[in-house]
Design a protein around this motif. Structure first.
Motif, short mmCIF file in Angstrom:
data_model
loop_
_atom_site.label_atom_id
_atom_site.label_comp_id
_atom_site.label_asym_id
_atom_site.label_seq_id
_atom_site.Cartn_x
_atom_site.Cartn_y
_atom_site.Cartn_z
N ASP A 7 0.82 -1.21 0.00
CA ASP A 7 0.00 0.00 0.00
C ASP A 7 0.85 1.26 0.00
O ASP A 7 1.61 1.50 0.94
CB ASP A 7 -0.93 0.02 1.22
CG ASP A 7 -2.00 -1.05 1.13
OD1 ASP A 7 -2.46 -1.34 0.02
OD2 ASP A 7 -2.38 -1.59 2.19
N ARG A 8 0.69 2.07 -1.04
CA ARG A 8 1.34 3.37 -1.08
C ARG A 8 0.57 4.37 -0.21
O ARG A 8 1.14 5.32 0.32
CB ARG A 8 1.43 3.87 -2.52
CG ARG A 8 1.94 5.29 -2.64
CD ARG A 8 2.06 5.76 -4.08
NE ARG A 8 3.20 5.15 -4.74
CZ ARG A 8 3.57 5.44 -5.99
NH1 ARG A 8 2.86 6.29 -6.70
NH2 ARG A 8 4.63 4.86 -6.51
N ILE A 9 -0.73 4.15 -0.09
CA ILE A 9 -1.58 5.04 0.68
C ILE A 9 -2.47 4.20 1.59
O ILE A 9 -2.88 3.09 1.21
CB ILE A 9 -2.44 5.93 -0.25
CG1 ILE A 9 -3.28 6.93 0.55
CG2 ILE A 9 -3.31 5.10 -1.18
CD1 ILE A 9 -3.99 7.95 -0.31
N ASN A 10 -2.74 4.70 2.77
CA ASN A 10 -3.63 4.00 3.70
C ASN A 10 -5.03 3.93 3.09
O ASN A 10 -5.60 4.97 2.75
CB ASN A 10 -3.67 4.75 5.03
CG ASN A 10 -4.48 4.04 6.09
OD1 ASN A 10 -5.39 3.28 5.80
ND2 ASN A 10 -4.15 4.30 7.34
N PRO A 11 -5.60 2.73 2.90
CA PRO A 11 -6.92 2.64 2.27
C PRO A 11 -8.01 3.41 3.00
O PRO A 11 -8.99 3.85 2.39
CB PRO A 11 -7.21 1.13 2.27
CG PRO A 11 -6.29 0.55 3.29
CD PRO A 11 -5.07 1.42 3.27
N LYS A 12 -7.82 3.62 4.30
CA LYS A 12 -8.81 4.38 5.07
C LYS A 12 -8.74 5.87 4.78
O LYS A 12 -9.65 6.63 5.12
CB LYS A 12 -8.63 4.10 6.56
CG LYS A 12 -8.99 2.66 6.94
CD LYS A 12 -8.75 2.40 8.40
CE LYS A 12 -9.26 1.02 8.80
NZ LYS A 12 -8.84 -0.06 7.90
N GLU A 13 -7.65 6.30 4.15
CA GLU A 13 -7.48 7.72 3.82
C GLU A 13 -7.87 8.02 2.37
O GLU A 13 -7.83 9.17 1.95
CB GLU A 13 -6.03 8.14 4.06
CG GLU A 13 -5.60 8.04 5.52
CD GLU A 13 -4.13 8.34 5.72
OE1 GLU A 13 -3.43 8.55 4.70
OE2 GLU A 13 -3.69 8.37 6.88
N ILE A 14 -8.23 7.00 1.63
CA ILE A 14 -8.60 7.20 0.22
C ILE A 14 -9.97 7.84 0.13
O ILE A 14 -10.94 7.37 0.73
CB ILE A 14 -8.55 5.87 -0.55
CG1 ILE A 14 -7.09 5.49 -0.80
CG2 ILE A 14 -9.32 5.96 -1.86
CD1 ILE A 14 -6.90 4.16 -1.46
N ARG A 15 -10.05 8.92 -0.62
CA ARG A 15 -11.30 9.64 -0.78
C ARG A 15 -11.71 9.78 -2.26
O ARG A 15 -12.88 9.63 -2.58
CB ARG A 15 -11.18 11.04 -0.15
CG ARG A 15 -12.41 11.90 -0.37
CD ARG A 15 -12.31 13.21 0.37
NE ARG A 15 -13.45 14.08 0.05
CZ ARG A 15 -13.63 15.30 0.54
NH1 ARG A 15 -12.74 15.81 1.38
NH2 ARG A 15 -14.68 16.02 0.19
N PHE A 16 -10.75 10.06 -3.12
CA PHE A 16 -11.08 10.33 -4.53
C PHE A 16 -10.68 9.15 -5.41
O PHE A 16 -9.50 8.83 -5.56
CB PHE A 16 -10.38 11.61 -5.00
CG PHE A 16 -10.75 12.82 -4.17
CD1 PHE A 16 -12.00 13.41 -4.32
CD2 PHE A 16 -9.86 13.34 -3.24
CE1 PHE A 16 -12.35 14.51 -3.55
CE2 PHE A 16 -10.20 14.45 -2.48
CZ PHE A 16 -11.45 15.03 -2.63
N VAL A 17 -11.69 8.49 -5.95
CA VAL A 17 -11.48 7.31 -6.79
C VAL A 17 -11.87 7.63 -8.23
O VAL A 17 -12.97 8.12 -8.48
CB VAL A 17 -12.32 6.12 -6.28
CG1 VAL A 17 -12.09 4.89 -7.17
CG2 VAL A 17 -11.97 5.79 -4.84
N ALA A 18 -10.96 7.38 -9.15
CA ALA A 18 -11.23 7.63 -10.57
C ALA A 18 -11.67 6.34 -11.24
O ALA A 18 -10.89 5.39 -11.35
CB ALA A 18 -9.99 8.20 -11.25
N GLY A 19 -12.93 6.28 -11.65
CA GLY A 19 -13.44 5.13 -12.38
C GLY A 19 -13.11 5.26 -13.86
O GLY A 19 -13.36 6.30 -14.47
#
Length: 222
Positions: free
Chosen positions: A21-33
């Motif tokens: 994990d490069r970023i904590n999944p709990k901190e993910i907010r913006f997802v590009a579909g």
């Protein structure tokens, strides 16, 4: 086109995979579909249309939509989808103006004979966090998930744990979730589950798919 050279390219590219994990999944907010369609899938060349929708998980709404359209010459060949679709997707991604924490592509991540599905390929060449969420089985062995919402089973490619089979909704066919790059298998599933709303497929890629159908109709009628 030399298939063996393309295979060799994929194998070499897979050596650059990062499944941490490069970023904590709990901190993910913006997802590009990310999704792509064609004016005519049965002809070659054809016109390809890529769409990326940036979705805000916190506010549960889209905040940006971009398209890229161009003639596509590379034919459809199973396990080599990236060579056909990534040029358009990469161009579309560079038009984004909003922050993106993770790219979610309609296709495979490492669930692939050479660990190089389109989401993995994209994540490496763009050095981004990426996840593959596919609607159909490509390769690997698994047991069918039980028939209830969000049931999962593990999928193995060449006896290696590569992703999850997820029945997002009861009485629907499962989808296939795997990391693309810069993310773990477990976090890929966690983020995909966060993106599920009322429908079978995650909201970011569902929105991209819907925009594509509208754009395709406009192009065919113009």
């Amino acid at each position: 086109m030399n298939i063996e050279k393309l295979k060799e390219f994929q194998i070499n590219l897979s050596k650059r995979l990062n499944l941490k994990d490069r970023i904590n999944p709990k901190e993910i907010r913006f997802v590009a579909g990310v999704d792509l369609t064609y004016t005519n899938i049965w002809t070659n060349p054809t016109i390809g249309i890529a769409c990326i929708v940036v979705y805000d998980l916190e506010k549960e709404k889209e905040i940006e939509v971009v398209f890229e359209t161009a003639k596509v010459f590379f034919p459809y060949i199973p396990t080599f989808l990236a060579f056909r679709e990534l040029p358009l997707i990469r161009k579309a991604s560079r038009r984004l103006t909003n922050k993106v924490d993770v790219f979610m592509l309609d296709g495979m991540g490492i669930i692939h004979p050479r660990k190089m599905g389109i989401a993995a390929h994209f994540g490496i060449v763009e050095d981004r966090v990426s996840i593959g969420v596919a609607k159909s089985h490509l390769t690997g062995e698994y047991k069918m998930p039980e028939n209830f919402d969000r049931a999962t089973t593990k999928l193995y490619v060449n006896s290696e744990f590569s992703g999850y089979v997820l029945r997002s909704k009861k009485n629907t066919k499962p989808i296939f979730v795997s990391p693309g790059n810069n993310i773990s298998i477990e976090s890929s599933l966690e983020i995909t589950l966060k993106c599920l709303k009322k429908y079978k497929i995650p909201e970011p890629t569902r929105l991209a798919h819907n925009y594509l159908q509208q754009k395709r109709r406009e192009l065919l009628n113009s």
